[in-house]
Design an enzyme around this catalytic site. Structure first.
Site, PDB file in Angstrom:
ATOM      1  N   ASP A 448      27.307 -47.666  -2.851  1.00  0.00           N
ATOM      2  CA  ASP A 448      28.036 -47.243  -2.380  1.00  0.00           C
ATOM      3  C   ASP A 448      29.433 -47.738  -2.047  1.00  0.00           C
ATOM      4  O   ASP A 448      30.297 -48.368  -2.745  1.00  0.00           O
ATOM      5  CB  ASP A 448      27.586 -48.049  -0.991  1.00  0.00           C
ATOM      6  CG  ASP A 448      27.280 -47.686   0.054  1.00  0.00           C
ATOM      7  OD1 ASP A 448      27.924 -46.365  -0.221  1.00  0.00           O
ATOM      8  OD2 ASP A 448      26.363 -47.870   0.864  1.00  0.00           O
ATOM      9  N   ASP A 513      23.342 -40.522   5.905  1.00  0.00           N
ATOM     10  CA  ASP A 513      22.651 -41.398   5.922  1.00  0.00           C
ATOM     11  C   ASP A 513      21.433 -40.700   7.236  1.00  0.00           C
ATOM     12  O   ASP A 513      20.689 -41.922   7.541  1.00  0.00           O
ATOM     13  CB  ASP A 513      24.059 -42.106   6.165  1.00  0.00           C
ATOM     14  CG  ASP A 513      24.303 -43.430   5.559  1.00  0.00           C
ATOM     15  OD1 ASP A 513      23.726 -43.002   4.617  1.00  0.00           O
ATOM     16  OD2 ASP A 513      25.061 -43.772   6.118  1.00  0.00           O
TER      17      ASP A 513
HETATM   18  C1  GLA Z   1      26.093 -47.313   3.665  1.00  0.00           C
HETATM   19  C2  GLA Z   1      24.738 -46.171   2.972  1.00  0.00           C
HETATM   20  C3  GLA Z   1      23.561 -46.811   3.650  1.00  0.00           C
HETATM   21  C4  GLA Z   1      22.810 -47.904   3.248  1.00  0.00           C
HETATM   22  C5  GLA Z   1      24.172 -49.510   4.658  1.00  0.00           C
HETATM   23  C6  GLA Z   1      24.022 -50.395   3.540  1.00  0.00           C
HETATM   24  O1  GLA Z   1      25.938 -46.954   5.498  1.00  0.00           O
HETATM   25  O2  GLA Z   1      25.395 -45.253   2.999  1.00  0.00           O
HETATM   26  O3  GLA Z   1      22.503 -45.305   3.223  1.00  0.00           O
HETATM   27  O4  GLA Z   1      23.346 -48.093   1.997  1.00  0.00           O
HETATM   28  O5  GLA Z   1      25.428 -48.280   3.921  1.00  0.00           O
HETATM   29  O6  GLA Z   1      24.178 -51.019   4.172  1.00  0.00           O
END
Ligand code: GLA
Length: 713
Positions: A448, A513
């Site tokens: 990430d 997301d």
């Molecule tokens: C980001 C990612 C999510 C998740 C969160 C975890 O927002 O895009 O999919 O993994 O972090 O904190």
């Protein structure tokens, strides 16, 4: 012949040609990028490339060179910009050309400043032109590189520009405008392409669509700061009209080359097609499917724990999730954020990549062993480039944090970026991740990157985005080298780091997301202009989407998640028996079609109303296809017209089957078209299906139908 001294370099592959003229008195100039041309036609194009000399303009014919700048009379956005102690680039001369059938290298020299510029052009088996370059300071002083952009001229019939924008949970929205005089500059200073990345910047003939129009597309294959330029000057670009292209965006002072130092910029990819956006996608998908990092195994069905448990890590709960996932046919179980030291919420812990003994006494092996024993891979979330101030790492090594002169003062999601171009910092992060991956049996990393980089300076000053981007690539490669088979997902608050630079290292992206299927249909469609579906994570979430709080039907969610690297992001322990059965059926359908999804051609119909979509994947020899007919919103019209089903062979016959295992679509009509009521499984000619089309049922919003087509002869 107006230009008898010109020599012509013709690069051709896969139906595309680029023609570059060279002349003793000028820089090489680009005269054609588009449909394949023969050598003799290329010669004719080059020999007629000098346009009229304009009033109030240069005394000689204008050409558009491979390194356009003021020194060859170009008044638009320069391709090369540098200076040494205030003396600008100038007087570039060609010193060498090395050309083959589909590639050429040009070496140019700025004699005044002793700078060598190398430009590489190549057209691959997919017809994609890749242009890259490097700048070497051969002088004794310091060279400040401002920009190295690769620009291509396009003809006047390219009248419209379509690119993308977006935001968190709403990535990859198309935007279209007319090309007029002036510069459209889409720049990212975010240290990543961003949720609003143009992704692919496409210019084309009026009204170009997925299936029609001549189009010229640009993609900057780079995960840091970048620029996309579309520009039209009143004086044109040689005999052509506008220019398109881009490159890395370098921040002030970021690229100061000492004696003997070289800057190597990212590849800028150019795709041409006379078959609309689908033609562009076909070329990009073919290129991506051939890179070394492209996964060599069928894409395993995923369960990701994020929306199921968030930070609430508890072995028993996760073990139950894993058991039930295995029963549903899940093949990769991914433990998301929350497992490492001090990470109880998003205010602390980033940077400390060791298992939190308070939450995971005995480590992650117990869970990972369970996952492996059920035949699944074990995946784990990391955010290797980031650090919370509330972490052991930040306390021990505050000098490893990228920050401006006043220190780290613009937190985003409570975090800052680490200076991974510092070998000590990257070694530390490598050792931590390497240890967890090795000791916990990690097969997959969700990697990430949850913030834009602002004031990303190394200690003492100096922008670090370029170095950081290369350091990230190197860190991924080092980990994959140390752990053969390890796969990486590029996630950046969803889809803020999707580019073909990253896809030389990673095996999939998290496109967004949001798991809301209405949003997802749009996001997946437009991400799919660049990436083939099997590289996009597509997850089924709960009825009420966590990101939008919109409710949607299970069958629509399942169909939406099917067209990609499918997964589940849902607390499946809460499923009703009916839901469980539907998800299990979907899991089998995914396994049935994932080979087609990973090898087929993505096709999208133009002629449906704005509230509907018809898209599909057709096998390379057009003997099998899977389509989704979807309604996202209601339409003004009451009926549904005949819709041609794109991508099929018009000389073959197909059995058309409605696949309703994922649930029947709710209809907004009294009865289905007769052809459906009569027979679910009839054979139709490719001409009827592909050219005339079938009237499709009128669906209620938030419902979809799966259509399978199989050639019978
Ligand atoms: C980001 C990612 C999510 C998740 C969160 C975890 O927002 O895009 O999919 O993994 O972090 O904190």
């Amino acid at each position: 012949m107006s230009n008898p001294l010109a020599k012509v370099t013709v690069l051709s592959n896969a139906g595309v040609s680029v023609v570059i003229g060279t002349h003793p008195e000028h820089l090489p100039f680009i005269v054609h990028w588009g449909a394949h041309v023969s050598d003799s036609l290329a010669e004719e194009i080059a020999n007629t490339a000098d346009p009229a000399r304009m009033n109030s303009s240069l005394d000689e014919a204008r050409r558009f060179s491979i390194a356009p700048s003021a020194s060859d009379g170009w008044s638009g956005t320069p391709g090369v910009e540098w200076h040494s102690e205030g003396i600008p680039a100038g007087g570039l001369r060609l010193t060498a050309v090395n050309a083959r059938r589909s590639s050429a290298t040009f070496t140019l020299v700025d004699a005044r400043l002793s700078v060598a510029l190398r430009l590489d052009y190549s057209i691959d088996h997919a017809g994609i032109l890749a242009v890259s370059g490097s700048v070497t300071n051969r002088g004794g002083g310091t060279l400040d590189l401002i920009a190295l952009r690769h620009l291509m001229p396009v003809p006047a019939r390219a009248r419209e520009l379509l690119d993308q924008t977006g935001r968190w949970s709403g990535e990859h929205r198309p935007q279209r405008r007319d090309i007029v005089d002036g510069t459209t500059m889409r720049a990212s200073r975010r240290g990543r392409p961003g949720h609003d990345s143009p992704l692919v910047s496409i210019v084309g003939t009026v009204g170009f669509g997925f299936r029609r129009g001549e189009v010229w597309a640009t993609h900057v294959a780079w995960s840091g700061n970048g620029e996309y330029v579309t520009e039209r000057m009143p004086e044109g670009a040689g005999a052509l009209s506008s220019v398109v292209g881009g490159g890395e965006l370098l921040l002030p002072g970021e690229m100061r080359l000492g004696a003997g130092e070289t800057y190597t910029g990212p590849e800028v990819l150019f795709a041409w097609s006379d078959e609309g956006i689908d033609g562009i996608s076909a070329r990009f998908h073919k290129r991506v499917r051939a890179v070394a990092a492209y996964p060599d195994r069928p894409r395993p069905l995923v369960l990701n724990t994020w929306e199921a448990v968030y930070f609430d890590h508890d072995f028993d709960r996760l073990a139950l999730l894993a058991e039930q996932a295995a029963e549903l046919g899940v093949e990769r179980f991914v433990l998301d954020d929350g497992w490492f030291l001090g990470r109880r919420d998003d205010t602390a812990g980033l940077g400390d990549w060791s298992v939190d003994p308070g939450v995971w006494p005995g480590g992650l092996s117990r869970l990972s062993d369970l996952v492996h024993s059920r035949g699944m891979q074990f995946g784990l979330w990391f955010e290797p480039e980031m650090v919370n101030l509330d972490s052991e790492l930040a306390r021990e090594h505050p000098d490893w944090i990228l920050a401006g002169p006043d220190g780290p003062r613009l937190p985003a999601r409570n975090q800052f970026a680490l200076d991974l171009a510092n070998p000590l910092a990257s070694q530390h992060v490598f050792e931590q991740i390497d240890d967890v991956v090795g000791s916990s049996g990690v097969d997959f990393i969700k990697w990430d990157h949850n913030r834009d980089l602002h004031e990303a300076e190394k200690p003492g000053g100096g922008s670090r985005v370029h170095a950081q981007t290369n350091a990230v690539y190197a860190l991924i490669d080092r980990l994959r080298g140390a752990h053969p088979g390890l796969e990486i997902e590029s996630c950046a608050s969803g889809g803020a780091r999707i580019d073909l630079g990253m896809m030389r290292h990673a095996q999939r992206v998290w496109a967004s997301d949001t798991n809301d299927p209405i949003e997802r249909q749009m996001i997946q469609r437009w991400t799919g202009v660049l990436l083939p579906p099997e590289l996009q994570g597509t997850h089924v979430g709960p009825a009420e989407a966590h990101t939008t709080h919109r409710e949607s039907s299970l069958q629509f969610r399942l169909i939406t998640a099917l067209f990609g690297h499918a997964g589940i992001e849902w607390d499946i322990t809460s499923l009703s028996p009916d839901e469980r059965e539907a998800v299990a059926r979907w899991s089998a359908v995914y396994r049935e079609f994932r080979g087609l999804i990973a090898s087929g051609t993505t096709v999208r119909a133009d002629d449906v109303d704005d509230g509907a979509m018809l898209h599909g994947i057709v096998s390379p020899d057009a003997d099998r296809a899977l389509f989704a007919w979807l309604r996202l919103t209601t339409s003004a019209t009451a009926h549904s017209d005949r819709v041609p089903i794109p991508g099929l062979s018009t000389t073959r016959n197909y059995r058309l089957e409605l696949r309703e295992e994922l649930g029947e679509a709710s209809r907004h009509q009294v009865a289905d078209p007769d052809w459906i009521s009569r027979n679910h499984n009839a054979v139709y000619s490719g001409r009827l299906l592909g050219e005339i089309g079938l009237p499709l049922p009128v669906l209620n919003p938030g419902f979809g139908m799966l259509l399978e087509l199989t050639a019978v002869d």
